[in-house]
Write a protein that holds these residues in place. Structure first.
Motif, PDB file in Angstrom:
ATOM      1  N   GLU A   1     -17.214  19.115 -15.135  1.00 39.83           N
ATOM      2  CA  GLU A   1     -17.685  17.738 -15.032  1.00 39.83           C
ATOM      3  C   GLU A   1     -19.186  17.699 -15.272  1.00 39.83           C
ATOM      4  O   GLU A   1     -19.900  18.638 -14.924  1.00 39.83           O
ATOM      5  CB  GLU A   1     -17.372  17.172 -13.643  1.00 39.83           C
ATOM      6  CG  GLU A   1     -15.893  17.028 -13.354  1.00 39.83           C
ATOM      7  CD  GLU A   1     -15.219  16.010 -14.260  1.00 39.83           C
ATOM      8  OE1 GLU A   1     -15.890  15.007 -14.605  1.00 39.83           O
ATOM      9  OE2 GLU A   1     -14.043  16.207 -14.614  1.00 39.83           O
TER      10      GLU A   1
ATOM     11  N   ARG B   1     -17.929  19.848 -23.940  1.00 41.55           N
ATOM     12  CA  ARG B   1     -16.742  19.272 -24.544  1.00 41.55           C
ATOM     13  C   ARG B   1     -16.655  19.749 -25.990  1.00 41.55           C
ATOM     14  O   ARG B   1     -17.671  20.119 -26.599  1.00 41.55           O
ATOM     15  CB  ARG B   1     -16.759  17.749 -24.489  1.00 41.55           C
ATOM     16  CG  ARG B   1     -17.826  17.091 -25.348  1.00 41.55           C
ATOM     17  CD  ARG B   1     -17.830  15.581 -25.186  1.00 41.55           C
ATOM     18  NE  ARG B   1     -18.773  14.935 -26.093  1.00 41.55           N
ATOM     19  CZ  ARG B   1     -19.005  13.625 -26.128  1.00 41.55           C
ATOM     20  NH1 ARG B   1     -18.344  12.809 -25.298  1.00 41.55           N
ATOM     21  NH2 ARG B   1     -19.868  13.117 -26.983  1.00 41.55           N
TER      22      ARG B   1
ATOM     23  N   VAL C   1     -12.658  13.509 -29.115  1.00 37.31           N
ATOM     24  CA  VAL C   1     -12.842  14.610 -28.166  1.00 37.31           C
ATOM     25  C   VAL C   1     -11.528  15.370 -28.059  1.00 37.31           C
ATOM     26  O   VAL C   1     -10.478  14.785 -27.797  1.00 37.31           O
ATOM     27  CB  VAL C   1     -13.281  14.084 -26.791  1.00 37.31           C
ATOM     28  CG1 VAL C   1     -13.369  15.233 -25.789  1.00 37.31           C
ATOM     29  CG2 VAL C   1     -14.621  13.364 -26.896  1.00 37.31           C
ATOM     30  N   VAL C   2     -11.585  16.692 -28.251  1.00 32.80           N
ATOM     31  CA  VAL C   2     -10.394  17.533 -28.204  1.00 32.80           C
ATOM     32  C   VAL C   2     -10.118  18.007 -26.777  1.00 32.80           C
ATOM     33  O   VAL C   2      -8.986  17.976 -26.296  1.00 32.80           O
ATOM     34  CB  VAL C   2     -10.547  18.744 -29.149  1.00 32.80           C
ATOM     35  CG1 VAL C   2      -9.350  19.673 -29.040  1.00 32.80           C
ATOM     36  CG2 VAL C   2     -10.749  18.279 -30.582  1.00 32.80           C
ATOM     37  N   ARG C   3     -11.178  18.445 -26.069  1.00 30.33           N
ATOM     38  CA  ARG C   3     -11.028  18.925 -24.695  1.00 30.33           C
ATOM     39  C   ARG C   3     -12.399  18.967 -24.031  1.00 30.33           C
ATOM     40  O   ARG C   3     -13.437  18.953 -24.702  1.00 30.33           O
ATOM     41  CB  ARG C   3     -10.371  20.306 -24.638  1.00 30.33           C
ATOM     42  CG  ARG C   3     -11.090  21.371 -25.449  1.00 30.33           C
ATOM     43  CD  ARG C   3     -10.324  22.698 -25.419  1.00 30.33           C
ATOM     44  NE  ARG C   3     -10.890  23.669 -26.376  1.00 30.33           N
ATOM     45  CZ  ARG C   3     -10.527  23.755 -27.649  1.00 30.33           C
ATOM     46  NH1 ARG C   3      -9.599  22.934 -28.120  1.00 30.33           N
ATOM     47  NH2 ARG C   3     -11.066  24.646 -28.454  1.00 30.33           N
ATOM     48  N   THR C   4     -12.394  19.060 -22.715  1.00 33.80           N
ATOM     49  CA  THR C   4     -13.631  19.183 -21.954  1.00 33.80           C
ATOM     50  C   THR C   4     -13.508  20.336 -20.970  1.00 33.80           C
ATOM     51  O   THR C   4     -12.398  20.756 -20.607  1.00 33.80           O
ATOM     52  CB  THR C   4     -13.945  17.888 -21.183  1.00 33.80           C
ATOM     53  OG1 THR C   4     -12.867  17.636 -20.258  1.00 33.80           O
ATOM     54  CG2 THR C   4     -14.094  16.708 -22.123  1.00 33.80           C
ATOM     55  N   PHE C   5     -14.647  20.833 -20.536  1.00 33.85           N
ATOM     56  CA  PHE C   5     -14.689  21.888 -19.519  1.00 33.85           C
ATOM     57  C   PHE C   5     -15.721  21.476 -18.475  1.00 33.85           C
ATOM     58  O   PHE C   5     -16.890  21.243 -18.789  1.00 33.85           O
ATOM     59  CB  PHE C   5     -15.088  23.229 -20.133  1.00 33.85           C
ATOM     60  CG  PHE C   5     -15.308  24.321 -19.118  1.00 33.85           C
ATOM     61  CD1 PHE C   5     -14.240  25.032 -18.597  1.00 33.85           C
ATOM     62  CD2 PHE C   5     -16.588  24.620 -18.666  1.00 33.85           C
ATOM     63  CE1 PHE C   5     -14.436  26.028 -17.643  1.00 33.85           C
ATOM     64  CE2 PHE C   5     -16.794  25.619 -17.728  1.00 33.85           C
ATOM     65  CZ  PHE C   5     -15.720  26.328 -17.215  1.00 33.85           C
TER      66      PHE C   5
ATOM     67  N   GLU D   1     -16.826  29.035 -26.989  1.00 31.43           N
ATOM     68  CA  GLU D   1     -16.675  28.367 -25.698  1.00 31.43           C
ATOM     69  C   GLU D   1     -16.810  29.342 -24.534  1.00 31.43           C
ATOM     70  O   GLU D   1     -17.289  28.978 -23.448  1.00 31.43           O
ATOM     71  CB  GLU D   1     -15.311  27.687 -25.615  1.00 31.43           C
ATOM     72  CG  GLU D   1     -15.120  26.489 -26.508  1.00 31.43           C
ATOM     73  CD  GLU D   1     -13.718  25.905 -26.363  1.00 31.43           C
ATOM     74  OE1 GLU D   1     -13.417  25.366 -25.284  1.00 31.43           O
ATOM     75  OE2 GLU D   1     -12.918  26.010 -27.321  1.00 31.43           O
TER      76      GLU D   1
ATOM     77  N   TYR E   1     -15.057  22.075 -35.663  1.00 29.59           N
ATOM     78  CA  TYR E   1     -15.161  21.683 -34.261  1.00 29.59           C
ATOM     79  C   TYR E   1     -16.623  21.824 -33.841  1.00 29.59           C
ATOM     80  O   TYR E   1     -17.243  22.852 -34.100  1.00 29.59           O
ATOM     81  CB  TYR E   1     -14.313  22.575 -33.362  1.00 29.59           C
ATOM     82  CG  TYR E   1     -12.819  22.458 -33.559  1.00 29.59           C
ATOM     83  CD1 TYR E   1     -12.133  21.316 -33.199  1.00 29.59           C
ATOM     84  CD2 TYR E   1     -12.102  23.534 -34.081  1.00 29.59           C
ATOM     85  CE1 TYR E   1     -10.758  21.221 -33.368  1.00 29.59           C
ATOM     86  CE2 TYR E   1     -10.725  23.454 -34.258  1.00 29.59           C
ATOM     87  CZ  TYR E   1     -10.062  22.296 -33.897  1.00 29.59           C
ATOM     88  OH  TYR E   1      -8.710  22.205 -34.069  1.00 29.59           O
TER      89      TYR E   1
ATOM     90  N   GLU F   1      -9.307  28.500 -34.475  1.00 30.53           N
ATOM     91  CA  GLU F   1      -9.093  28.189 -33.057  1.00 30.53           C
ATOM     92  C   GLU F   1      -9.618  29.334 -32.190  1.00 30.53           C
ATOM     93  O   GLU F   1     -10.259  29.100 -31.156  1.00 30.53           O
ATOM     94  CB  GLU F   1      -7.607  27.950 -32.781  1.00 30.53           C
ATOM     95  CG  GLU F   1      -6.994  26.777 -33.544  1.00 30.53           C
ATOM     96  CD  GLU F   1      -7.599  25.436 -33.186  1.00 30.53           C
ATOM     97  OE1 GLU F   1      -8.030  25.264 -32.021  1.00 30.53           O
ATOM     98  OE2 GLU F   1      -7.646  24.548 -34.070  1.00 30.53           O
TER      99      GLU F   1
ATOM    100  N   GLU G   1     -13.801  17.123 -32.624  1.00 26.90           N
ATOM    101  CA  GLU G   1     -13.389  17.435 -33.992  1.00 26.90           C
ATOM    102  C   GLU G   1     -14.114  16.486 -34.938  1.00 26.90           C
ATOM    103  O   GLU G   1     -14.060  15.269 -34.754  1.00 26.90           O
ATOM    104  CB  GLU G   1     -11.884  17.282 -34.154  1.00 26.90           C
ATOM    105  CG  GLU G   1     -11.378  17.678 -35.535  1.00 26.90           C
ATOM    106  CD  GLU G   1      -9.865  17.561 -35.655  1.00 26.90           C
ATOM    107  OE1 GLU G   1      -9.339  17.806 -36.764  1.00 26.90           O
ATOM    108  OE2 GLU G   1      -9.212  17.224 -34.646  1.00 26.90           O
TER     109      GLU G   1
ATOM    110  N   LYS H   1     -18.397  28.908 -20.696  1.00 26.10           N
ATOM    111  CA  LYS H   1     -17.569  29.081 -19.494  1.00 26.10           C
ATOM    112  C   LYS H   1     -18.156  30.130 -18.575  1.00 26.10           C
ATOM    113  O   LYS H   1     -18.210  29.945 -17.351  1.00 26.10           O
ATOM    114  CB  LYS H   1     -16.144  29.474 -19.905  1.00 26.10           C
ATOM    115  CG  LYS H   1     -15.330  28.344 -20.520  1.00 26.10           C
ATOM    116  CD  LYS H   1     -13.935  28.811 -20.917  1.00 26.10           C
ATOM    117  CE  LYS H   1     -13.108  27.669 -21.494  1.00 26.10           C
ATOM    118  NZ  LYS H   1     -11.770  28.116 -21.950  1.00 26.10           N
TER     119      LYS H   1
END
Length: 425
Positions: free
Chosen positions: A128, A317, A122-126, A306, A334, A299, A320, A310
Motif C-alpha cells: 500500500e 505497481r 494497471v496489471v498488479r500492485t504490491f 519486481e 510493462y 513475464e 502495461e 519486494k
C-alpha cells in the motif's frame, strides 16, 4: 527494424499497426519507393538476360567466322545501362533502408489500444502507498538536510541536472548497486558483464536509438562515438552479427553502468532532484531468447525487476503500456512504478520490454539449432533491474521519519556496514 518482405506483403496491417501507435510514417512514400525499386530491379534482370544472350551470340559468331561487331556495340550500351540502373537501385535501397529504420515496431496483439499514458492499465500492485502522520518531505529536502546530496556543487562543476553524492548517500548508491547485482546473478542466474559506456553509431542503430533519438543522446565531438543512454545498447550488441547456438538460449546478462541522456524531449519535467539527471547509474537486464518463448521470458524478466522492490519493501505497481505510449523498438512493455511519498505519486523505475526480432534484425543476431540447416533471428528483451538513483529516491522517501532521519531497508544493511538509520547531524 521490420522485415521488408513483411512490410511489402502486408501493407494494410503495417498501416493499421502504425496508426494505433500514432506514428507519423509516410507509408505512401514507402510504397512508391518500393515499387520503383522493384521496377528498376526487373529492368536490370531483363537487361542482364539480354546481355547474356548477346554474349552467347558473339561467341557463336566468332566460332563460325561471322561479324559480331554490331552485337558487341550493342553490348557496350547494355552494360552502361545496367551500371546506371545498378547505381539507381543502390540509391533506392539506401532510401528504403532509411524508411525502414524510421518505422517503429508493430505492437503485439495483446497490447491495449490507447493514445497516451492515461490509457495504460494497471496489471498488479504490491503493498500500500506509504502514509505518514506528518507531512511527507521529498528526497531533495531530506538528502540535502542529511548532507548526502549536493546539487549546488554538482552545478558548479557540471551544470544543471547533475548531483554529487557523499557519505551515507554515496554508500547507499553503492549498496543498492551491489544488492541488485547479487540478487540477479545469484537468484536469477544472470551473467554479469561490464561493457564499455562509449559505443559507435552501428551499436546505437542496432538497438534502435539511432537515427530517431539522436537529440536525446550525447555524442563525442568529431568522432563516431556516443555515450550510452542504457546498458541495453552495448550488452545487446555484444552478439551483433553473430549466430548463437540454440541450446545456449535463453542467454541472460545483467550489467551495471553509468548512463547518459541529454533529456532533449523532457521539456522541463522533473528538474528537481534525482529523477531525471543527465548522468545516472542503472543495473540492466538483457535476454536473448527463442521466439516461441519470448513472452513467457518477458513475464519472468518483469518479475526479476519486481523482486528488487519486494526485497526492499517498497510499494509499487505494474502497468502495461498502451499502443500510443509504447517505445519505438518495443512490441510489448510493462512499466514498474514505485510509490514516492514526497510526490504523492507512483513514478517509473523500470521498463521491461519484448522487442521480438526488431533489434535482432537491425543488429544481425541469429540462432541455429544443432544440426539444423538454417538460422533464425533471436528475440531480445530488456528491463531495468533497477535504475539505481530512482531506487535511492524511493528508499529515502519511504523510509523517512518525522525527525528527518531515514531508515535503511533491512536487505541493504549488510551492504551499509550494518547502518540501519541515517540521522540528522
Amino acid at each position: 527494424m521490420l522485415d521488408i518482405r513483411f512490410v511489402r506483403n502486408n501493407p494494410e496491417k503495417v498501416r493499421e499497426a502504425l496508426a494505433k501507435r500514432g506514428a507519423a510514417i509516410d507509408m505512401g512514400g514507402y510504397d512508391a519507393l518500393d515499387a520503383k525499386r522493384r521496377a528498376v530491379i526487373s529492368e536490370v534482370e531483363e537487361l542482364k538476360a539480354r546481355r547474356n544472350q548477346a554474349s552467347k551470340e558473339v561467341a557463336q559468331a566468332k566460332r563460325t567466322g561471322g561479324d559480331a561487331s554490331a552485337i558487341i556495340e550493342g553490348l557496350a550500351g547494355l552494360s552502361e545501362r545496367i551500371k546506371a540502373l545498378d547505381e539507381e537501385a543502390a540509391a533506392i535501397d539506401a532510401e528504403v533502408q532509411d524508411l525502414l529504420l524510421a518505422m517503429p515496431n508493430i505492437p503485439h496483439e495483446s497490447v491495449p489500444v490507447g493514445k497516451s499514458e492515461a490509457d495504460n492499465p494497471v496489471v498488479r500492485t504490491f503493498g500500500e502507498p506509504t502514509r505518514f502522520s506528518f507531512p511527507a518531505r521529498d528526497h531533495v529536502d531530506l538528502g540535502v538536510a542529511l548532507h548526502g546530496i549536493d546539487f549546488e556543487r554538482a552545478a558548479k562543476i557540471s551544470g544543471a541536472r547533475f548531483a554529487v553524492l557523499s557519505g551515507w548517500a554515496a554508500a547507499l548508491e553503492r549498496a543498492l548497486t551491489q544488492f541488485m547485482l547479487d540478487l540477479h546473478t545469484r537468484s536469477h542466474c544472470y551473467r554479469e558483464v561490464m561493457p564499455p559506456v562509449i559505443v559507435n553509431t552501428r551499436a546505437m542503430t542496432g538497438t534502435g536509438q539511432l537515427p530517431k533519438f539522436a537529440a536525446d543522446l550525447f555524442k563525442l565531438a568529431e568522432t563516431d562515438y556516443w555515450l550510452i543512454p542504457t546498458a541495453e545498447v552495448p550488452v545487446t550488441n555484444l552478439y551483433a552479427g553473430e549466430t548463437l547456438a540454440a541450446e545456449a538460449l535463453p542467454l541472460d546478462h545483467c550489467a551495471f553502468t553509468p548512463c547518459f541522456r541529454s533529456e532533449a524531449g523532457s521539456y522541463g519535467r522533473d528538474t528537481r532532484g534525482l529523477i531525471r539527471l543527465h548522468q545516472f547509474n542503472k543495473v540492466e537486464l538483457v535476454r536473448f531468447v527463442r521466439p516461441e518463448e519470448s513472452y513467457q521470458r518477458l513475464e519472468e524478466l518483469t518479475g526479476h525487476a519486481e523482486a528488487v522492490l519486494k526485497a526492499l519493501g517498497l510499494p509499487y505497481r505494474v502497468i502495461e503500456l498502451c499502443t500510443g505510449d509504447l517505445g519505438f523498438s518495443a512490441a510489448k512493455t510493462y512499466d514498474i512504478e514505485v510509490w514516492l511519498p514526497g510526490q504523492n505519486a507512483y513514478r517509473e523505475i523500470s521498463s521491461c520490454s519484448n522487442f521480438e526480432d526488431f533489434q535482432a534484425r537491425r543488429a544481425g543476431i541469429r540462432f541455429k539449432e544443432k544440426g539444423g540447416k538454417g538460422s533464425a533471428l533471436v528475440h531480445t528483451l530488456n528491463g531495468s533491474g533497477l535504475a539505481v538513483g530512482r531506487t535511492m529516491v524511493a528508499v529515502i522517501e519511504n523510509g523517512q521519519q518525522e525527525d528527518g532521519s531515514v531508515v535503511i531497508p533491512e536487505a541493504l544493511r549488510p551492504y551499509m556496514g550494518g547502518l540501519d538509520i541515517v540521522r540528522p547531524v
